[in-house]
Design a protein around this motif. Sequence first.
Motif, short mmCIF file in Angstrom:
data_model
loop_
_atom_site.label_atom_id
_atom_site.label_comp_id
_atom_site.label_asym_id
_atom_site.label_seq_id
_atom_site.Cartn_x
_atom_site.Cartn_y
_atom_site.Cartn_z
N LYS A 1 -4.64 2.32 3.90
CA LYS A 1 -3.17 1.94 3.90
C LYS A 1 -3.14 0.50 4.51
CE LYS A 1 -0.28 5.08 2.43
NZ LYS A 1 0.71 4.61 1.58
N ILE A 2 -2.28 -0.26 4.13
CA ILE A 2 -2.05 -1.68 4.48
C ILE A 2 -1.14 -1.40 5.83
CG2 ILE A 2 -0.79 -3.99 4.19
CD1 ILE A 2 -1.65 -3.47 1.02
N MET A 3 -1.33 -2.05 6.88
CA MET A 3 -0.25 -2.08 7.62
C MET A 3 0.38 -3.36 7.96
SD MET A 3 -0.49 -0.43 11.83
CE MET A 3 -1.44 -1.79 12.41
N GLY B 1 4.05 -4.28 9.44
CA GLY B 1 4.88 -4.07 10.94
C GLY B 1 4.61 -2.87 11.59
N GLY B 2 4.22 -1.89 10.91
CA GLY B 2 3.74 -0.49 11.19
C GLY B 2 5.05 0.33 11.60
N GLN B 3 6.37 -0.07 11.32
CA GLN B 3 7.47 0.24 11.52
C GLN B 3 7.78 1.71 10.89
OE1 GLN B 3 9.41 -0.53 14.50
NE2 GLN B 3 7.41 -1.48 14.44
N SER B 4 7.30 1.92 9.63
CA SER B 4 7.32 3.13 9.05
C SER B 4 6.10 3.86 8.89
CB SER B 4 7.74 2.80 7.36
OG SER B 4 8.99 2.21 7.58
N LEU B 5 5.04 2.98 8.80
CA LEU B 5 3.62 3.62 8.66
C LEU B 5 3.15 4.40 9.90
CD1 LEU B 5 1.12 4.00 7.17
CD2 LEU B 5 0.21 1.94 8.10
N ILE B 6 3.46 3.74 11.27
CA ILE B 6 2.92 4.54 12.59
C ILE B 6 3.65 5.85 12.54
CG2 ILE B 6 2.84 4.28 14.94
CD1 ILE B 6 0.78 2.55 13.53
N GLY C 1 9.20 -5.26 11.78
CA GLY C 1 9.17 -5.01 10.35
C GLY C 1 9.08 -6.30 9.55
N THR C 2 8.57 -5.96 8.27
CA THR C 2 8.29 -7.09 7.35
C THR C 2 9.11 -6.70 5.91
OG1 THR C 2 6.30 -6.11 6.58
CG2 THR C 2 6.16 -7.56 8.31
N ILE C 3 9.16 -7.90 5.41
CA ILE C 3 9.92 -7.76 3.96
C ILE C 3 9.07 -6.90 2.99
CG2 ILE C 3 10.57 -9.39 2.16
CD1 ILE C 3 12.18 -9.48 4.70
N ALA D 1 17.11 2.17 2.00
CA ALA D 1 16.69 0.78 2.54
C ALA D 1 17.46 -0.25 1.95
CB ALA D 1 15.22 0.61 2.68
N GLU D 2 17.85 -1.34 2.64
CA GLU D 2 18.64 -2.25 2.42
C GLU D 2 17.91 -3.21 1.33
OE1 GLU D 2 18.37 -1.13 5.67
OE2 GLU D 2 20.58 -0.59 6.03
N LEU D 3 16.83 -3.62 1.71
CA LEU D 3 16.14 -4.82 0.94
C LEU D 3 15.91 -4.46 -0.32
CD1 LEU D 3 13.90 -6.38 3.72
CD2 LEU D 3 15.95 -7.14 2.80
C1 LIG Z 1 13.94 3.58 14.44
C2 LIG Z 1 13.81 3.03 12.76
C3 LIG Z 1 15.13 2.78 12.28
C4 LIG Z 1 14.83 2.20 10.98
N1 LIG Z 1 15.99 1.75 10.17
C5 LIG Z 1 16.05 1.20 8.95
C6 LIG Z 1 16.91 0.87 8.21
O1 LIG Z 1 18.34 0.82 8.53
N2 LIG Z 1 16.91 -0.03 7.19
C7 LIG Z 1 15.65 -0.12 6.59
O2 LIG Z 1 15.44 -0.60 5.48
N3 LIG Z 1 14.53 0.24 7.23
C8 LIG Z 1 14.51 0.88 8.45
N4 LIG Z 1 13.45 1.19 9.18
C9 LIG Z 1 12.08 0.84 8.65
C10 LIG Z 1 11.83 -0.65 9.19
O3 LIG Z 1 12.81 -1.51 8.34
C11 LIG Z 1 10.29 -0.91 8.47
O4 LIG Z 1 10.36 -2.44 8.94
C12 LIG Z 1 9.91 -0.98 7.03
O5 LIG Z 1 10.44 0.28 6.34
C13 LIG Z 1 8.59 -1.13 6.80
O6 LIG Z 1 8.13 -2.35 7.04
P1 LIG Z 1 6.93 -2.72 8.26
O7 LIG Z 1 6.59 -4.10 8.08
O8 LIG Z 1 7.01 -1.85 9.49
O9 LIG Z 1 5.82 -1.67 7.23
P2 LIG Z 1 4.53 -0.73 7.60
O10 LIG Z 1 5.19 0.34 8.56
O11 LIG Z 1 3.68 -1.43 8.20
O12 LIG Z 1 4.28 -0.26 6.40
C14 LIG Z 1 5.06 0.71 5.37
C15 LIG Z 1 4.43 0.90 4.18
O13 LIG Z 1 4.27 -0.16 3.17
C16 LIG Z 1 2.89 -0.45 2.99
N5 LIG Z 1 2.88 -1.99 3.26
C17 LIG Z 1 3.23 -2.52 4.37
N6 LIG Z 1 3.16 -3.92 3.78
C18 LIG Z 1 2.59 -4.11 2.59
C19 LIG Z 1 2.32 -5.10 1.56
N7 LIG Z 1 2.33 -6.68 2.05
N8 LIG Z 1 1.88 -4.90 0.52
C20 LIG Z 1 1.61 -3.58 -0.16
N9 LIG Z 1 2.05 -2.41 0.91
C21 LIG Z 1 2.57 -2.77 1.94
C22 LIG Z 1 2.33 0.37 4.07
O14 LIG Z 1 0.97 0.49 3.51
C23 LIG Z 1 3.12 1.42 4.19
O15 LIG Z 1 3.02 2.52 3.09
C24 LIG Z 1 13.48 1.66 10.53
C25 LIG Z 1 12.38 2.10 11.23
C26 LIG Z 1 12.80 2.77 12.59
C27 LIG Z 1 11.32 3.12 13.15
#
Ligand SMILES: Cc1cc2nc3c(=O)[nH]c(=O)nc-3n(C[C@H](O)[C@H](O)[C@H](O)COP(=O)(O)OP(=O)(O)OC[C@H]3O[C@@H](n4cnc5c(N)ncnc54)[C@H](O)[C@@H]3O)c2cc1C
Length: 298
Positions: free
Chosen positions: A34-36, A38-43, A115-117, A128-130
């Motif tokens: 799994k790619i990580m 920002g980890g905000q959803s994965l963790i 979190g990342t785009i 999700a918004e994006l």
């Molecule tokens: C309390 C809380 C509230 C939240 N509220 C919202 C909200 O209101 N709206 C919203 O949209 N989100 C919300 N989120 C989620 C947040 O926006 C995350 O940042 C986002 O969903 C995932 O981004 P990340 O960079 O953290 O991805 P990660 O958690 O690192 O990864 C998420 C998934 O995407 C994959 N991935 C990541 N980057 C890539 C890449 N470049 N290429 C291919 N695969 C990839 C990973 O393998 C994993 O499956 C919330 C999270 C929390 C913890």
Amino acid sequence: MEVISMKPPKFSYLRPNDLAEALDLLAEYGEDAKIMSGGQSLIPLLNMRLSTPRYIIDIGRVKELHGIKEEEDAIVIGGMTRHVDVEKSELIKEKCPLLTEGIRWVGHTQIRSRGTIGGSIAHADPSAELPCILTALRGEIVVASKEDEFTLTPEEFFLSYLLTSLEPDQLIKGIRFPKLNKNSGYAFEEVARRHGDFALVEVAAVINLDKDGKVAEAQIALGGANAVPFVPLETEEFLIGKEPNETILKEAATLQLEDLDPEGDIHGSKEYRRYLTGVLLQRALHTAVKRAREGVVV
Ligand SMILES: Cc1cc2nc3c(=O)[nH]c(=O)nc-3n(C[C@H](O)[C@H](O)[C@H](O)COP(=O)(O)OP(=O)(O)OC[C@H]3O[C@@H](n4cnc5c(N)ncnc54)[C@H](O)[C@@H]3O)c2cc1C
């Protein structure tokens, strides 16, 4: 490259330093990785043991995936770019204001700081918004693997709830968000139970007016209402060529509510979410038209 064993659950941690190394790792371990970002959803998924990959590929250090670039007709944002950098970008505010307006709804400041785009798009949460904004803008996802690089439309990319067409050896390199046309207005509307929660439903809209003030183009996406962002094509077509007065906008907003299939739960029934989508769509269309009128260059 570092390899560290961690728990829970147990996985090997891989941290590539550049894009070529990241793509090599994906080609080798993709099926079990799994790619990580920002980890905000994965963790949370790992902690709940809903995902148990053998390898985590942390792309945080991959410089090629960071940054915001202007092209002739689009803003291209690297997959590893954090929400907060998009939110604060003056370039995006000027050229792609729908994104600035919508990204503020993503979680809390702390979430947007990590979190990342690319993560948001890859996670493909229907609320999700994006994904909703990208779909309304008719943007594109730039996908890379060791062998290839190509773009996908949101319709090609989002397959279902948390499911995309990304293959195990591919990652999101960047996202192309088209710039707002001069005679266009935009709006993002959402209802969430508390600030920072995922949306119950949300609407992103862009309206382009011709020199007579009639609708030349309408781009709408509805989020949280179906398993993937929904484009109400009949509604868009209905608006084209019409003077967008309140009667027309009201009619447009309810035209395709029966096509929506939101999940009902304790936070809102299916019927309530459908109704709410209509209310938000009417508001979004109203604001988009108003902004388009203010910006019209005659
Ligand atoms: C309390 C809380 C509230 C939240 N509220 C919202 C909200 O209101 N709206 C919203 O949209 N989100 C919300 N989120 C989620 C947040 O926006 C995350 O940042 C986002 O969903 C995932 O981004 P990340 O960079 O953290 O991805 P990660 O958690 O690192 O990864 C998420 C998934 O995407 C994959 N991935 C990541 N980057 C890539 C890449 N470049 N290429 C291919 N695969 C990839 C990973 O393998 C994993 O499956 C919330 C999270 C929390 C913890």
